[in-house]
Design a protein around this motif. Structure first.
Motif, PDB file in Angstrom:
ATOM      1  N   ASP A  30       0.832  -1.198   0.000  1.00 53.32           N
ATOM      2  CA  ASP A  30       0.000   0.000   0.000  1.00 53.32           C
ATOM      3  C   ASP A  30       0.869   1.252   0.000  1.00 53.32           C
ATOM      4  OD1 ASP A  30      -2.259  -1.578   0.082  1.00 53.32           O
ATOM      5  OD2 ASP A  30      -2.499  -1.429   2.270  1.00 53.32           O
ATOM      6  N   HIS A  31       0.333   2.324  -0.555  1.00 55.69           N
ATOM      7  CA  HIS A  31       1.022   3.616  -0.564  1.00 55.69           C
ATOM      8  C   HIS A  31       0.627   4.364   0.703  1.00 55.69           C
ATOM      9  CE1 HIS A  31       1.830   7.839  -1.601  1.00 55.69           C
ATOM     10  NE2 HIS A  31       2.754   7.364  -2.407  1.00 55.69           N
ATOM     11  N   VAL A  32       1.591   4.560   1.608  1.00 57.17           N
ATOM     12  CA  VAL A  32       1.328   5.172   2.910  1.00 57.17           C
ATOM     13  C   VAL A  32       1.871   6.602   2.913  1.00 57.17           C
ATOM     14  CG1 VAL A  32       1.676   5.014   5.403  1.00 57.17           C
ATOM     15  CG2 VAL A  32       1.468   2.920   4.034  1.00 57.17           C
ATOM     16  N   ARG A  33       0.988   7.540   3.221  1.00 55.06           N
ATOM     17  CA  ARG A  33       1.353   8.950   3.269  1.00 55.06           C
ATOM     18  C   ARG A  33       0.937   9.523   4.618  1.00 55.06           C
ATOM     19  NH1 ARG A  33      -1.558  13.599   0.348  1.00 55.06           N
ATOM     20  NH2 ARG A  33      -3.056  11.956  -0.146  1.00 55.06           N
ATOM     21  N   VAL A  34       1.817  10.293   5.242  1.00 57.85           N
ATOM     22  CA  VAL A  34       1.517  10.947   6.519  1.00 57.85           C
ATOM     23  C   VAL A  34       1.584  12.452   6.314  1.00 57.85           C
ATOM     24  CG1 VAL A  34       2.176  11.238   8.936  1.00 57.85           C
ATOM     25  CG2 VAL A  34       2.503   9.019   7.818  1.00 57.85           C
ATOM     26  N   HIS A  35       0.546  13.152   6.791  1.00 58.99           N
ATOM     27  CA  HIS A  35       0.563  14.614   6.747  1.00 58.99           C
ATOM     28  C   HIS A  35       0.432  15.153   8.167  1.00 58.99           C
ATOM     29  CE1 HIS A  35       0.275  18.591   4.986  1.00 58.99           C
ATOM     30  NE2 HIS A  35      -0.681  18.851   5.875  1.00 58.99           N
ATOM     31  N   LEU A  60      11.912   3.721   8.367  1.00 59.70           N
ATOM     32  CA  LEU A  60      11.874   2.411   9.021  1.00 59.70           C
ATOM     33  C   LEU A  60      10.528   1.716   8.834  1.00 59.70           C
ATOM     34  CD1 LEU A  60      13.652   3.305  12.379  1.00 59.70           C
ATOM     35  CD2 LEU A  60      14.607   1.978  10.489  1.00 59.70           C
ATOM     36  N   LEU A  61       9.465   2.506   8.738  1.00 62.86           N
ATOM     37  CA  LEU A  61       8.118   1.946   8.647  1.00 62.86           C
ATOM     38  C   LEU A  61       7.620   1.805   7.213  1.00 62.86           C
ATOM     39  CD1 LEU A  61       6.431   3.831  11.624  1.00 62.86           C
ATOM     40  CD2 LEU A  61       7.302   1.484  11.592  1.00 62.86           C
ATOM     41  N   GLY A  62       8.382   2.302   6.245  1.00 66.33           N
ATOM     42  CA  GLY A  62       7.973   2.177   4.853  1.00 66.33           C
ATOM     43  C   GLY A  62       7.031   3.262   4.381  1.00 66.33           C
ATOM     44  N   VAL A  63       7.018   4.409   5.050  1.00 67.49           N
ATOM     45  CA  VAL A  63       6.169   5.523   4.637  1.00 67.49           C
ATOM     46  C   VAL A  63       6.688   6.082   3.319  1.00 67.49           C
ATOM     47  CG1 VAL A  63       5.346   7.842   5.240  1.00 67.49           C
ATOM     48  CG2 VAL A  63       5.537   6.067   7.009  1.00 67.49           C
ATOM     49  N   ALA A  64       5.805   6.222   2.342  1.00 63.33           N
ATOM     50  CA  ALA A  64       6.219   6.696   1.022  1.00 63.33           C
ATOM     51  C   ALA A  64       6.380   8.204   0.977  1.00 63.33           C
ATOM     52  CB  ALA A  64       5.200   6.253  -0.032  1.00 63.33           C
ATOM     53  N   GLU A  65       5.533   8.926   1.715  1.00 61.25           N
ATOM     54  CA  GLU A  65       5.576  10.389   1.701  1.00 61.25           C
ATOM     55  C   GLU A  65       5.280  10.925   3.095  1.00 61.25           C
ATOM     56  OE1 GLU A  65       3.363  12.431  -1.444  1.00 61.25           O
ATOM     57  OE2 GLU A  65       2.926  10.447  -2.289  1.00 61.25           O
ATOM     58  N   TYR A  66       6.031  11.958   3.476  1.00 62.55           N
ATOM     59  CA  TYR A  66       5.781  12.684   4.719  1.00 62.55           C
ATOM     60  C   TYR A  66       5.679  14.151   4.358  1.00 62.55           C
ATOM     61  CZ  TYR A  66       5.769  11.108   9.597  1.00 62.55           C
ATOM     62  OH  TYR A  66       5.396  10.672  10.834  1.00 62.55           O
ATOM     63  N   SER A  67       4.587  14.814   4.702  1.00 56.45           N
ATOM     64  CA  SER A  67       4.424  16.234   4.378  1.00 56.45           C
ATOM     65  C   SER A  67       3.969  16.994   5.614  1.00 56.45           C
ATOM     66  CB  SER A  67       3.421  16.419   3.237  1.00 56.45           C
ATOM     67  OG  SER A  67       2.173  15.813   3.540  1.00 56.45           O
TER      68      SER A  67
END
Length: 240
Positions: A30-35, A60-67
């Motif tokens: 899955d594509h994981v994004r955190v904002h 470490l957790l495999g997050v694809a994007e952090y904004s």
């Protein structure tokens, strides 16, 4: 592939609440994004440190994007219009299938405002909406338990260790709560039937889950296949 968006008030909120779930989403493709609505510090130097901690934990957790948005801590009440605008921008950059955010009943005003505004936008812009429990949630009754594995818990612990600036928070305590969480709400006779490698749990409350009727593959080329399973390494049901 499921597009997952996690919206939090501050850096480290996502990892504390659902680090195992984040990593499991990533492991199954899955594509994981955190904002983060707030940079988490009042100075440019502090904000950059918090950003670096998030990026390290996310790797470490495999997050694809952090904004990040730039809503100052403890000013969420008077900046609701700005928050709403930032959320619509984040949602439309990549339309999420599943959205996670804070539980609305929370002692921290920033968490409460985040939950309210994310709910407003998510019910218009996404399929499924799920609330996680934060350390300040109250009256939280989960209806979804994600049971992890030793490897998932180890990944969460490593991610929490990245937040060295947060000396006031005992990350070991949060890790311990993860290990005990399911025993708070699941009868021991149910726990007895868990897999041998079941280890710790993260708890959620589903706000909305959309399930489409089964159709022949030729009739639904645009639909994603989502087998119904909670087990690590397989795709979860739509509300996660």
């Amino acid at each position: 592939m499921t597009d997952v968006l996690i919206v939090v008030a501050h850096p480290d909120d996502a990892e504390i609440a659902m680090g195992m779930r984040m990593h499991d989403h990533a492991l199954i493709g899955d594509h994981v994004r955190v904002h983060c609505l707030s940079p988490g510090a009042s100075t440019p130097e502090g904000a950059e440190r918090r950003r670096s901690e998030c990026l390290a934990a996310g790797a470490l957790l495999g997050v694809a994007e952090y904004s990040f948005s730039r809503i100052p801590d403890n000013e969420f009440v008077e900046r609701r219009v700005e928050i709403n605008r930032e959320l619509f921008r984040a949602f439309r950059e990549r339309r999420p299938d599943v959205v996670y955010t804070h539980f609305p009943y929370d002692q921290h005003l920033d968490h409460r405002i985040t939950a309210d505004e994310v709910t407003t936008v998510a019910l218009r812009e996404a399929d499924d909406l799920c609330y996680f429990r934060s350390p300040y949630s109250h009256d939280f009754e989960p209806n979804l338990h994600f049971v992890g594995t030793p490897d998932l818990l180890a990944a969460k612990q490593a991610a929490l260790a990245c937040f060295t600036s947060q000396q006031q928070l005992d990350m070991a305590v949060f890790s311990g709560l993860t290990e005990l969480a399911y025993r708070q709400h699941v009868h021991h006779r149910v726990v007895e039937h868990f897999p041998d490698d079941a280890h710790g749990a993260e708890m959620f409350r589903t706000a909305r889950q959309i399930v489409h009727a089964s159709r022949p593959a030729a009739a639904r080329p645009e639909m994603r296949h989502r087998p119904q399973s909670h087990t690590s390494g397989t795709r979860p049901p739509p509300d996660q």
